[in-house]
Design a protein around this motif. Structure first.
Motif, PDB file in Angstrom:
ATOM      1  N   ARG A 116      36.749  38.072  29.805  1.00 27.95           N
ATOM      2  CA  ARG A 116      35.340  38.099  30.268  1.00 27.95           C
ATOM      3  C   ARG A 116      34.906  37.370  31.672  1.00 27.95           C
ATOM      4  O   ARG A 116      33.956  37.757  32.210  1.00 27.95           O
ATOM      5  N   ARG A 117      35.955  36.441  31.923  1.00 26.89           N
ATOM      6  CA  ARG A 117      35.532  35.634  32.970  1.00 26.89           C
ATOM      7  C   ARG A 117      37.057  35.416  33.899  1.00 26.89           C
ATOM      8  O   ARG A 117      37.703  34.960  33.337  1.00 26.89           O
ATOM      9  N   VAL A 118      36.928  35.717  35.013  1.00 21.80           N
ATOM     10  CA  VAL A 118      38.149  35.667  35.774  1.00 21.80           C
ATOM     11  C   VAL A 118      37.879  35.035  37.205  1.00 21.80           C
ATOM     12  O   VAL A 118      37.064  35.055  37.568  1.00 21.80           O
ATOM     13  N   LEU A 133      36.565  43.552  38.305  1.00 25.60           N
ATOM     14  CA  LEU A 133      34.903  43.497  38.003  1.00 25.60           C
ATOM     15  C   LEU A 133      34.443  44.877  37.816  1.00 25.60           C
ATOM     16  O   LEU A 133      33.675  45.207  36.966  1.00 25.60           O
ATOM     17  N   ALA A 134      34.945  46.135  38.618  1.00 29.51           N
ATOM     18  CA  ALA A 134      34.418  47.303  38.711  1.00 29.51           C
ATOM     19  C   ALA A 134      34.839  48.143  37.340  1.00 29.51           C
ATOM     20  O   ALA A 134      34.142  48.745  36.866  1.00 29.51           O
ATOM     21  N   THR A 140      32.445  38.582  34.802  1.00 36.37           N
ATOM     22  CA  THR A 140      32.056  38.011  35.937  1.00 36.37           C
ATOM     23  C   THR A 140      33.102  37.231  36.291  1.00 36.37           C
ATOM     24  O   THR A 140      34.116  37.236  35.883  1.00 36.37           O
ATOM     25  N   GLY A 141      33.207  36.993  37.437  1.00 34.46           N
ATOM     26  CA  GLY A 141      34.332  36.043  38.395  1.00 34.46           C
ATOM     27  C   GLY A 141      33.923  35.353  39.570  1.00 34.46           C
ATOM     28  O   GLY A 141      33.001  35.488  40.113  1.00 34.46           O
ATOM     29  N   CYS A 167      29.823  38.339  40.687  1.00 35.21           N
ATOM     30  CA  CYS A 167      30.685  37.514  41.431  1.00 35.21           C
ATOM     31  C   CYS A 167      30.239  36.438  42.315  1.00 35.21           C
ATOM     32  O   CYS A 167      29.229  36.505  42.795  1.00 35.21           O
ATOM     33  N   GLU A 168      30.876  35.391  42.473  1.00 30.31           N
ATOM     34  CA  GLU A 168      30.774  34.248  43.341  1.00 30.31           C
ATOM     35  C   GLU A 168      31.914  34.083  44.099  1.00 30.31           C
ATOM     36  O   GLU A 168      33.035  33.877  43.655  1.00 30.31           O
TER      37      GLU A 168
END
Length: 282
Positions: A116-118, A133-134, A140-141, A167-168
């Motif tokens: 769930r987090r990359v 993410l798509a 989220t990532g 994302c960030e």
């Protein structure tokens, strides 16, 4: 045809195909059509029905410039400003590595795992992170890169794909600016040895050198990533790295030395070693 008669689009394509072929471009006829479609704004499907139409002076001039750039071996994606990768079009250019089809092996492998987090290290255009993410609507990532220009490209791609809120992007040398832990860490780091750079395709001279080579043996990025990955992985989290075709054993050994288990090498559609994955014990 007299000198006063306007050239037809089909004439432009045929002449350009000959020029591109003489410049050593594979698939010259296909590339000529792609360049003309870009200049005219037609889809490649519609272009076939328009080849008998007269070319405007604007089209002639812009097409000539585009063909000249391609004959100089500038990548097609830089000329048209985009690249298709894993079901999406990404804006690309000289500030980022051009996403390759073989990198989709990494995306497909990651989608087989629960996360769930990359974290995507050396994100470039953001193609890997945003493709992941798509496919995972709740995920989220973070994408990192040393290049502010590359991060600008990634930001733009995230906005166009409607993924900016999930994302960030941060400027960071691998893990240096990263906090927190992740279920999945991915990277396509620079893996071409400096000694190999001189014999590569001319198109690569248009891409950022630091995204291609580490300036040494092609393995320093893997040593850095594997060595620092454990504190940033959740228990049971996966590290997945794209590799050069001959680097599987070295990268596998680096993962095992870093305490990861279930380490294995995955092959791409051409049967070449392409990805090494390993899991942090729970």
């Amino acid at each position: 045809m007299s000198h006063k008669e306007a050239a037809r689009l089909g004439d432009l394509v045929r002449a350009a195909a000959l020029r591109l072929e003489s410049a050593g471009i594979d698939g010259a006829a296909r590339e000529a059509r792609l360049l003309l479609a870009h200049v005219t704004g037609f889809s490649t499907a519609r272009l076939g029905a328009e080849l008998g139409e007269a070319a405007t002076p604007r089209v002639v001039n812009q097409f000539e410039a585009a063909v000249a750039r391609r004959c100089a071996r500038e990548p097609m994606s830089h000329i048209i400003g985009k690249r298709l990768f894993f079901n999406h079009e990404f804006s690309v250019g000289p500030d980022v590595l051009d996403p390759r089809p073989e990198t989709e092996t990494l995306v497909l492998a990651a989608l087989e795992r629960p996360w769930r987090r990359v974290l995507d290290l050396g994100t470039g255009s953001g193609a890997i992170l945003l493709s992941l993410l798509a496919e995972r609507g709740q995920a989220t990532g973070i994408g990192t890169d040393l290049s502010p220009s590359a991060l600008g490209v990634a930001h733009g791609n995230a906005a166009r794909l409607g993924l900016a809120e999930r994302c960030e992007f941060i400027e960071s040398d691998w893990f240096r600016g990263v906090t927190g832990s992740f279920d999945l860490i991915v990277s396509n780091p620079p893996y071409i040895a400096e000694a190999e750079m001189a014999v590569l395709a001319p198109e690569l001279s248009f891409e950022p050198r630091m995204a291609l080579s580490d300036g040494g043996d092609g393995l320093s990025a893997y040593r850095a990533i594997c060595g620092d990955a454990q504190p940033h992985l959740t228990p049971g989290g996966w590290l997945m790295l794209e590799i050069g075709w001959a680097q599987g054993q070295d990268v596998s050994a680096a993962m095992e030395q870093a305490g990861l288990e279930d380490v294995r090498i995955l092959r791409d559609l051409d049967g070449r070693d392409r990805v090494v994955e390993g899991r942090l014990p729970e």
